[in-house]
Design a protein around this motif. Structure first.
Motif, PDB file in Angstrom:
ATOM      1  N   LEU A  23     -14.100  -2.277  -4.957  1.00 39.33           N
ATOM      2  CA  LEU A  23     -13.772  -1.632  -6.231  1.00 39.33           C
ATOM      3  C   LEU A  23     -12.848  -2.449  -7.135  1.00 39.33           C
ATOM      4  O   LEU A  23     -13.067  -2.498  -8.350  1.00 39.33           O
ATOM      5  CB  LEU A  23     -13.159  -0.254  -5.978  1.00 39.33           C
ATOM      6  N   PRO A  24     -11.790  -3.088  -6.610  1.00 36.57           N
ATOM      7  CA  PRO A  24     -10.924  -3.852  -7.526  1.00 36.57           C
ATOM      8  C   PRO A  24     -11.656  -4.957  -8.282  1.00 36.57           C
ATOM      9  O   PRO A  24     -11.189  -5.391  -9.340  1.00 36.57           O
ATOM     10  CB  PRO A  24      -9.853  -4.435  -6.589  1.00 36.57           C
ATOM     11  N   LEU A  25     -12.793  -5.413  -7.760  1.00 33.79           N
ATOM     12  CA  LEU A  25     -13.570  -6.433  -8.461  1.00 33.79           C
ATOM     13  C   LEU A  25     -14.325  -5.859  -9.653  1.00 33.79           C
ATOM     14  O   LEU A  25     -14.755  -6.610 -10.535  1.00 33.79           O
ATOM     15  CB  LEU A  25     -14.588  -7.072  -7.506  1.00 33.79           C
ATOM     16  N   LEU A  26     -14.479  -4.544  -9.691  1.00 33.38           N
ATOM     17  CA  LEU A  26     -15.416  -3.922 -10.623  1.00 33.38           C
ATOM     18  C   LEU A  26     -14.752  -3.001 -11.629  1.00 33.38           C
ATOM     19  O   LEU A  26     -15.446  -2.397 -12.449  1.00 33.38           O
ATOM     20  CB  LEU A  26     -16.457  -3.103  -9.825  1.00 33.38           C
ATOM     21  N   THR A  27     -13.453  -2.867 -11.576  1.00 30.28           N
ATOM     22  CA  THR A  27     -12.777  -1.852 -12.382  1.00 30.28           C
ATOM     23  C   THR A  27     -11.829  -2.488 -13.389  1.00 30.28           C
ATOM     24  O   THR A  27     -11.421  -3.646 -13.240  1.00 30.28           O
ATOM     25  CB  THR A  27     -11.985  -0.903 -11.473  1.00 30.28           C
ATOM     26  N   PRO A  28     -11.445  -1.735 -14.417  1.00 35.63           N
ATOM     27  CA  PRO A  28     -10.503  -2.261 -15.411  1.00 35.63           C
ATOM     28  C   PRO A  28      -9.157  -2.630 -14.789  1.00 35.63           C
ATOM     29  O   PRO A  28      -8.742  -2.057 -13.776  1.00 35.63           O
ATOM     30  CB  PRO A  28     -10.357  -1.097 -16.399  1.00 35.63           C
ATOM     31  N   GLN A  29      -8.486  -3.554 -15.410  1.00 36.70           N
ATOM     32  CA  GLN A  29      -7.226  -4.088 -14.891  1.00 36.70           C
ATOM     33  C   GLN A  29      -6.170  -3.016 -14.613  1.00 36.70           C
ATOM     34  O   GLN A  29      -5.497  -3.070 -13.582  1.00 36.70           O
ATOM     35  CB  GLN A  29      -6.672  -5.129 -15.875  1.00 36.70           C
ATOM     36  N   PRO A  30      -5.982  -2.010 -15.482  1.00 31.51           N
ATOM     37  CA  PRO A  30      -4.871  -1.071 -15.265  1.00 31.51           C
ATOM     38  C   PRO A  30      -4.909  -0.329 -13.935  1.00 31.51           C
ATOM     39  O   PRO A  30      -3.860   0.059 -13.422  1.00 31.51           O
ATOM     40  CB  PRO A  30      -5.011  -0.095 -16.444  1.00 31.51           C
ATOM     41  N   MET A  31      -6.101  -0.097 -13.389  1.00 30.32           N
ATOM     42  CA  MET A  31      -6.164   0.686 -12.152  1.00 30.32           C
ATOM     43  C   MET A  31      -6.407  -0.168 -10.910  1.00 30.32           C
ATOM     44  O   MET A  31      -6.544   0.364  -9.810  1.00 30.32           O
ATOM     45  CB  MET A  31      -7.233   1.766 -12.263  1.00 30.32           C
ATOM     46  N   ARG A  32      -6.431  -1.479 -11.059  1.00 29.52           N
ATOM     47  CA  ARG A  32      -6.722  -2.329  -9.900  1.00 29.52           C
ATOM     48  C   ARG A  32      -5.617  -2.273  -8.852  1.00 29.52           C
ATOM     49  O   ARG A  32      -5.888  -2.344  -7.652  1.00 29.52           O
ATOM     50  CB  ARG A  32      -6.938  -3.775 -10.353  1.00 29.52           C
ATOM     51  N   THR A  33      -4.380  -2.151  -9.296  1.00 33.32           N
ATOM     52  CA  THR A  33      -3.276  -2.119  -8.331  1.00 33.32           C
ATOM     53  C   THR A  33      -3.412  -0.929  -7.397  1.00 33.32           C
ATOM     54  O   THR A  33      -3.301  -1.068  -6.167  1.00 33.32           O
ATOM     55  CB  THR A  33      -1.923  -2.068  -9.064  1.00 33.32           C
ATOM     56  N   GLU A  34      -3.660   0.252  -7.958  1.00 32.30           N
ATOM     57  CA  GLU A  34      -3.804   1.443  -7.121  1.00 32.30           C
ATOM     58  C   GLU A  34      -5.019   1.321  -6.203  1.00 32.30           C
ATOM     59  O   GLU A  34      -4.971   1.730  -5.037  1.00 32.30           O
ATOM     60  CB  GLU A  34      -3.937   2.694  -7.990  1.00 32.30           C
ATOM     61  N   LEU A  35      -6.104   0.755  -6.717  1.00 31.55           N
ATOM     62  CA  LEU A  35      -7.306   0.631  -5.892  1.00 31.55           C
ATOM     63  C   LEU A  35      -7.113  -0.388  -4.774  1.00 31.55           C
ATOM     64  O   LEU A  35      -7.625  -0.207  -3.664  1.00 31.55           O
ATOM     65  CB  LEU A  35      -8.499   0.246  -6.767  1.00 31.55           C
ATOM     66  N   ARG A  36      -6.378  -1.461  -5.051  1.00 32.30           N
ATOM     67  CA  ARG A  36      -6.086  -2.425  -3.979  1.00 32.30           C
ATOM     68  C   ARG A  36      -5.222  -1.772  -2.901  1.00 32.30           C
ATOM     69  O   ARG A  36      -5.435  -1.988  -1.702  1.00 32.30           O
ATOM     70  CB  ARG A  36      -5.368  -3.651  -4.552  1.00 32.30           C
ATOM     71  N   GLU A  37      -4.239  -0.993  -3.341  1.00 33.62           N
ATOM     72  CA  GLU A  37      -3.388  -0.306  -2.370  1.00 33.62           C
ATOM     73  C   GLU A  37      -4.199   0.702  -1.558  1.00 33.62           C
ATOM     74  O   GLU A  37      -3.979   0.873  -0.354  1.00 33.62           O
ATOM     75  CB  GLU A  37      -2.236   0.400  -3.091  1.00 33.62           C
ATOM     76  N   ALA A  38      -5.131   1.379  -2.223  1.00 36.13           N
ATOM     77  CA  ALA A  38      -5.985   2.337  -1.509  1.00 36.13           C
ATOM     78  C   ALA A  38      -6.841   1.627  -0.469  1.00 36.13           C
ATOM     79  O   ALA A  38      -6.974   2.092   0.671  1.00 36.13           O
ATOM     80  CB  ALA A  38      -6.870   3.089  -2.503  1.00 36.13           C
ATOM     81  N   ALA A  39      -7.426   0.493  -0.851  1.00 36.02           N
ATOM     82  CA  ALA A  39      -8.259  -0.261   0.091  1.00 36.02           C
ATOM     83  C   ALA A  39      -7.434  -0.782   1.259  1.00 36.02           C
ATOM     84  O   ALA A  39      -7.869  -0.734   2.419  1.00 36.02           O
ATOM     85  CB  ALA A  39      -8.945  -1.416  -0.637  1.00 36.02           C
ATOM     86  N   THR A  40      -6.235  -1.270   0.965  1.00 34.97           N
ATOM     87  CA  THR A  40      -5.364  -1.785   2.026  1.00 34.97           C
ATOM     88  C   THR A  40      -4.971  -0.676   2.995  1.00 34.97           C
ATOM     89  O   THR A  40      -4.963  -0.871   4.215  1.00 34.97           O
ATOM     90  CB  THR A  40      -4.108  -2.419   1.412  1.00 34.97           C
ATOM     91  N   ALA A  41      -4.654   0.491   2.456  1.00 37.24           N
ATOM     92  CA  ALA A  41      -4.254   1.604   3.318  1.00 37.24           C
ATOM     93  C   ALA A  41      -5.426   2.103   4.157  1.00 37.24           C
ATOM     94  O   ALA A  41      -5.282   2.356   5.359  1.00 37.24           O
ATOM     95  CB  ALA A  41      -3.690   2.742   2.469  1.00 37.24           C
ATOM     96  N   PHE A  42      -6.596   2.227   3.538  1.00 45.21           N
ATOM     97  CA  PHE A  42      -7.734   2.800   4.265  1.00 45.21           C
ATOM     98  C   PHE A  42      -8.282   1.845   5.317  1.00 45.21           C
ATOM     99  O   PHE A  42      -8.989   2.273   6.229  1.00 45.21           O
ATOM    100  CB  PHE A  42      -8.848   3.184   3.291  1.00 45.21           C
ATOM    101  N   GLU A  43      -7.938   0.574   5.208  1.00 45.84           N
ATOM    102  CA  GLU A  43      -8.393  -0.395   6.209  1.00 45.84           C
ATOM    103  C   GLU A  43      -8.047   0.075   7.615  1.00 45.84           C
ATOM    104  O   GLU A  43      -8.832  -0.081   8.548  1.00 45.84           O
ATOM    105  CB  GLU A  43      -7.751  -1.756   5.910  1.00 45.84           C
ATOM    106  N   ARG A  44      -6.886   0.697   7.779  1.00 50.01           N
ATOM    107  CA  ARG A  44      -6.492   1.177   9.109  1.00 50.01           C
ATOM    108  C   ARG A  44      -7.341   2.364   9.541  1.00 50.01           C
ATOM    109  O   ARG A  44      -7.528   2.595  10.740  1.00 50.01           O
ATOM    110  CB  ARG A  44      -5.001   1.574   9.096  1.00 50.01           C
TER     111      ARG A  44
END
Length: 482
Positions: free
Chosen positions: A257-278
């Motif tokens: 998702l962070p590759l495909l979304t507008p810049q303002p929400m990429r930080t939250e989406l990266r954090e979501a992906a990092t958290a869900f990895e576990r």
């Protein structure tokens, strides 16, 4: 010398000397250092030099001159401490199942700090590799993507036969004292990033068919959203291996998702992906062939231009939030404590990203609110279909957007009551922070589908008359939309 330090949580009460002594005795007995009723056990001492912790030091040679059998002492001590926490009413630590990614060592953390890096190389490379896996359709493409990333070194390792054995990666800005790269194999980054595990996942992908004259390629975002919508239902089934695979595939969607979304929400989406990895790994093995559709759609999304319609992203995130809620409940029922906590953290970040993504599309829908008589008719339909939530829905700020979605579904040829009922059968509204907003996107997605013929609509209406329209409430869970 054997050493073990034990510390109480800051919120725990102050334990007495007698209680600490009992805890120390139980730990050395559980680990095999000094088993109960064994006069030849190793000699040990516990030192309390602060109110909240003790240090245990012991020899590793018993009185009978044999070496103590304390293999796997970390796990045996941890199991005993879990029992102690319950018995003493102390803070219960969230424990794992040995499937978590390895944390950076203290040396790696200090090295990153000295270099002014936000995260150690191990964590940065783990995120990079996971993103490459989410975007790749084959092992060749995976290696190609990694090798063309700035700041990343990649080396493929071969067997003497010439077959690929694995791969390793390094960050260009992290080297040894001799200026050599610090290499990490895939399995050193995370258990599911080893070469065999990645190959197994990439083999379970539905390939997108080639374009043909007169054939319209399906929107991959719609395909991914549809596949994501089905995951909560899959998690309610008895096939744990398939459920685990769906969670892993959904994790790949979050990675992309962070590759495909507008810049303002990429930080939250990266954090979501990092958290869900576990939350994508547990002791349950994954059967990845169950997730071909979602994986194929995610790869197609990466190859398409980023969507200009914010509603498409908002719809996917709405479905994703339901998946995370279902994932938290699935892990909770199986006592996967770390995975449950990871899903809860993911929900926080995903909800924040969704709030950003949905604001503009919802405002656009609300601006097209239908006439009052149409709104009143939709309210009557809501009272028939979902009476227990109608007051909350009509008071919801997103209610105007919902009425527009219902009106546009009718304009497309759908029956509003039928679409509303279908939207409710996808998921109960009990855990929805904004029920009107949740219904809006579900109806929006349903309205994009093929309109059923008159006979099918008649059968569907008859079915909904015979069957109660409100979905049964599932067992309550701690995972709730924030």
């Amino acid at each position: 010398m054997w050493h073990c330090s034990i510390r109480a949580a800051p919120e725990d009460r102050i334990l007495s000397d007698e209680e600490w002594a009992d805890i120390a005795r139980r730990v050395v007995a559980a680990t095999g250092i000094a088993p109960d009723d064994d006069p030849d056990g190793c000699r040990w001492v516990a030192v309390r030099h602060a109110p909240d912790h003790i240090h245990i030091a012991a020899t590793k040679v018993r009185a009978d001159l044999r070496t103590a059998r304390h293999w796997n002492d970390y796990l045996t001590a941890d199991r005993e401490l879990a029992a102690i926490e319950k018995e003493y009413g102390l803070h219960e630590v969230v424990r794992g199942d040995r499937t978590a990614a390895k944390r950076p060592t203290r040396a790696e953390q200090e090295k990153a700090l000295r270099a002014g890096q936000e995260k150690p190389a191990r964590e940065r490379l783990r995120a990079t590799v996971r993103t490459a896996v989410a975007a790749a359709s084959s092992m060749e493409e995976f290696v190609h993507l990694l090798s063309h990333l700035n700041g990343v070194l990649v080396e493929v390792v071969y067997f003497p036969s010439g077959d690929v054995r694995g791969y390793k990666v390094a960050a260009e800005d992290t080297t040894t004292a001799g200026k050599e790269p610090v290499w990490f194999s895939g399995s050193e980054l995370a258990p599911d990033l080893s070469f065999p595990k990645i190959r197994q996942r990439l083999e379970a992908i539905d390939r997108q068919p080639a374009d043909q004259p007169g054939w319209r390629r399906p929107n991959p975002w719609h395909q991914a959203t549809a596949a994501t919508e089905r995951i909560p239902h899959r998690l309610d089934q008895d096939d744990d291996q398939a459920s685990q695979a769906h969670l892993a595939a959904f994790g790949e969607a979050l990675d992309a998702l962070p590759l495909l979304t507008p810049q303002p929400m990429r930080t939250e989406l990266r954090e979501a992906a990092t958290a869900f990895e576990r939350a994508t790994r547990s002791r349950i093995g994954a059967e990845h062939h169950h997730t071909r559709a979602l994986r194929g759609a995610v790869r197609a999304m990466v190859r398409e231009p980023a969507p200009k319609d914010g509603a498409i992203l908002a719809m996917f995130l709405d479905a994703a939030i339901l998946v995370v809620i279902a994932a938290a409940r699935w892990h909770e029922l199986r006592h996967h404590d770390q995975q449950f906590a990871a899903a809860q953290e993911t929900l926080h970040h995903l909800q924040a990203a969704y709030d950003q993504a949905s604001a503009e599309p919802l405002a656009a829908l609300a601006s097209r609110r239908p006439p009052r008589q149409v709104v009143d008719r939709h309210i009557r339909q809501l009272r028939q279909v979902v009476p227990e939530h109608v007051d909350q829905i009509t008071a919801d700020p997103a209610f105007d957007a919902l009425t527009t979605a219902l009106a546009e579904a009718e304009a497309a040829g759908h029956n509003a009551s039928t679409v509303l009922t279908k939207a409710l059968t996808q998921r109960t509204l009990d855990d929805a922070h904004s029920p009107a907003r949740a219904l809006t996107w579900r109806i929006h997605r349903l309205a994009d589908r093929h309109v059923p013929g008159p006979r099918t609509q008649a059968v569907t209406r008859a079915h909904h008359i015979a069957v109660p329209s409100t979905a049964p409430r599932p067992e309550q869970s701690r995972a709730r939309r924030r």
